[in-house]
Scaffold this motif. Sequence first.
Motif, PDB file in Angstrom:
ATOM      1  N   TYR A  89       0.830  -1.214   0.000  1.00 40.12           N
ATOM      2  CA  TYR A  89       0.000   0.000   0.000  1.00 40.12           C
ATOM      3  C   TYR A  89       0.862   1.260   0.000  1.00 40.12           C
ATOM      4  CZ  TYR A  89      -4.299  -2.651   0.725  1.00 40.12           C
ATOM      5  OH  TYR A  89      -5.361  -3.489   0.569  1.00 40.12           O
ATOM      6  N   ILE A 141      -4.351  -0.192   7.016  1.00 43.95           N
ATOM      7  CA  ILE A 141      -4.681  -1.067   5.889  1.00 43.95           C
ATOM      8  C   ILE A 141      -6.158  -0.921   5.525  1.00 43.95           C
ATOM      9  CG2 ILE A 141      -4.909  -3.497   5.206  1.00 43.95           C
ATOM     10  CD1 ILE A 141      -2.348  -4.034   6.850  1.00 43.95           C
ATOM     11  N   TYR A 142      -7.017  -0.842   6.549  1.00 38.15           N
ATOM     12  CA  TYR A 142      -8.443  -0.624   6.289  1.00 38.15           C
ATOM     13  C   TYR A 142      -8.655   0.726   5.597  1.00 38.15           C
ATOM     14  CZ  TYR A 142     -13.423   0.094   7.096  1.00 38.15           C
ATOM     15  OH  TYR A 142     -14.756   0.342   6.920  1.00 38.15           O
ATOM     16  N   GLN A 145      -7.698   0.330   1.997  1.00 35.56           N
ATOM     17  CA  GLN A 145      -8.731  -0.371   1.246  1.00 35.56           C
ATOM     18  C   GLN A 145      -9.931   0.537   1.016  1.00 35.56           C
ATOM     19  OE1 GLN A 145      -9.352  -3.732   3.792  1.00 35.56           O
ATOM     20  NE2 GLN A 145      -7.695  -4.937   2.873  1.00 35.56           N
ATOM     21  N   ASP A 146     -10.216   1.384   1.999  1.00 32.13           N
ATOM     22  CA  ASP A 146     -11.325   2.325   1.865  1.00 32.13           C
ATOM     23  C   ASP A 146     -11.021   3.397   0.821  1.00 32.13           C
ATOM     24  OD1 ASP A 146     -13.934   3.105   2.774  1.00 32.13           O
ATOM     25  OD2 ASP A 146     -12.980   4.870   3.689  1.00 32.13           O
ATOM     26  N   HIS A 148      -9.915   2.791  -2.031  1.00 35.30           N
ATOM     27  CA  HIS A 148     -10.033   2.094  -3.314  1.00 35.30           C
ATOM     28  C   HIS A 148      -8.710   1.505  -3.784  1.00 35.30           C
ATOM     29  CE1 HIS A 148     -14.017   3.827  -3.467  1.00 35.30           C
ATOM     30  NE2 HIS A 148     -13.500   5.038  -3.359  1.00 35.30           N
ATOM     31  N   TYR A 149      -7.803   1.225  -2.834  1.00 40.98           N
ATOM     32  CA  TYR A 149      -6.590   0.476  -3.183  1.00 40.98           C
ATOM     33  C   TYR A 149      -6.921  -1.015  -3.059  1.00 40.98           C
ATOM     34  CZ  TYR A 149      -4.256   4.970  -2.368  1.00 40.98           C
ATOM     35  OH  TYR A 149      -3.879   6.284  -2.393  1.00 40.98           O
ATOM     36  N   ASP A 150      -7.709  -1.505  -3.994  1.00 31.90           N
ATOM     37  CA  ASP A 150      -8.167  -2.887  -3.889  1.00 31.90           C
ATOM     38  C   ASP A 150      -7.060  -3.873  -4.259  1.00 31.90           C
ATOM     39  OD1 ASP A 150      -7.946  -2.502  -6.548  1.00 31.90           O
ATOM     40  OD2 ASP A 150     -10.077  -2.675  -7.012  1.00 31.90           O
ATOM     41  N   ILE A 151      -7.367  -5.168  -4.121  1.00 35.72           N
ATOM     42  CA  ILE A 151      -6.354  -6.204  -4.314  1.00 35.72           C
ATOM     43  C   ILE A 151      -5.873  -6.277  -5.753  1.00 35.72           C
ATOM     44  CG2 ILE A 151      -7.993  -8.061  -4.803  1.00 35.72           C
ATOM     45  CD1 ILE A 151      -4.784  -8.277  -2.669  1.00 35.72           C
ATOM     46  N   ILE A 154      -3.264  -3.720  -6.215  1.00 33.98           N
ATOM     47  CA  ILE A 154      -2.011  -4.157  -5.589  1.00 33.98           C
ATOM     48  C   ILE A 154      -1.284  -5.154  -6.481  1.00 33.98           C
ATOM     49  CG2 ILE A 154      -1.039  -5.400  -3.631  1.00 33.98           C
ATOM     50  CD1 ILE A 154      -3.241  -4.297  -1.913  1.00 33.98           C
TER      51      ILE A 154
END
Length: 516
Positions: A89, A141-142, A145-146, A148-151, A154
């Motif tokens: 991230y 990390i949450y 993800q919030d 919009h750094y989705d998997i 990554i």
Amino acid sequence: MRRRATEFRRPSRRRIPGWIWLLLLISVTAGMVLFFFQHRQDQVATPVQENILDAEEEMRATLNFTQELLSSNSFARQLAEQMTLAKAYLVIAKEHDNLQFAWELSSRIRNCQLLLAQAAAGKVITQKEAGPIITQLAQLIYKAQDSHYDISTIIDTLRSHVLALEERANSAIVQSAEFGRLATEVVSKSLHCVSIKLTEEWFRNPAHQRLSEEVRNSPRLVDNNLYHFCIFSDNVLATSVVINSTVSNADHPQQLVFHVVTDEVNYWAMTTWFLGNDFGGCTIEVRSIEELSWLNASYSPLVKQMVQDGSKGSIGEMKYKNMIFGLLLKHLHFYIPQIQPLLEKVVFLDDDVVVQKDLTALYSVELHGNVIGAVETCLEAFHRFYKYLNFSNPIIGSKFDPQTCGWAFGMNIIDLIAWRKSNITAKYHYWLEQNADKTLWKAGTLPPGLLTFYGLMEPLDRRWHVLGLGYDSDIDDRLIESAAVLHYNGNLKPWLKLAIRRYKHLWERSLTFLYS
């Protein structure tokens, strides 16, 4: 006094029998003994148990860090996993110019690294220490993800970074190899000055040209009763060491004949050097590679490929010409029968070897119908065929065993009659054409040699040829002492400043002739 009647009399007190007292005494004594020993056992057991507990505690304190990371419920593993995700991230945050968030991630990652470093040193990570860091990283990390750094983002980002790192690693490998090659080919100032002075002497003294013609017309050059050696080099001093060490260790040096081929730039210096020094009465012929007019693009796939590569480049004509001659000298041992059409047997020597024994004995080695005699190098697993050749290519995989022993160029006895009978040069050309796209092997002269002489090589005793003095500093002294030929293969050539000091004197002791 009147006595009472019998029924009104007080009953008489009975005595306890003696055996009961004895039994009671024994019981009390046994009880005291048991109590004493039990008390002693408790005193001994307590420190033993304490020692066991201390040992267990110490074992836990010194738990292997790798095992702790593999444990599913360890704090170290949780920290390591969260730190890895946080680093991913962090990269994405920097790419999106979210510098504040990147700074927060970096700060937490540093705290995590410090704690993991303590764990690696043997300290047990407690929940009190790991809890806050795990919580803070989880929150970040949450937050990532919030954002919009989705998997999938990554994965794409990490993939691009992995590819970039691979490109950088490959570039570094190529650059390292190129620097190594330049280090071995660079001409030192002193050697360059020697070549210039010798070239000047050639043009200043006409007698050298006359003596050179006499050598070229000598019948000894084609006399198969003598011992013939071939050397292909553009290094005057290195060639001199090879010849001087060979002559110095020969029982009858006047029976030796050396055939030297060099490039145009060093031809006059090489010729002047060997005309101006006495090498025990042996014969030394020096020729320029330019004299081999038959070695052209219509005959050799190697020359054809170099001409095609040169037409695509932008280097100068002289530089390109020198590059071709330098590469051809390395491959010239595949053309020995064409260079010496009247000879029956020769010994090929590289210019980075030193001779310690009489090599005329090689002429008595039975080759059993094979073309070339060489020392195998498969004592180590990485010197087998699969190290040099691409066995994923069906042309290689279907014809050769990947576990076949490799062998060494640098000192070889060659039967030229068997060579011509087997048409070895044509086989060499075939493999060059098959490798036009560089898919069978990358570079070098050994891979095509392994293919060309496959099934036609006679293994020699290892003491004939000891390799590795140009890269291995730990060769056994007894092996060096017993060797007939020492080979400085590798980048650390003995005439360079970066040579291995332990072996340099073995080369320098043969450099005893100075041109005056």
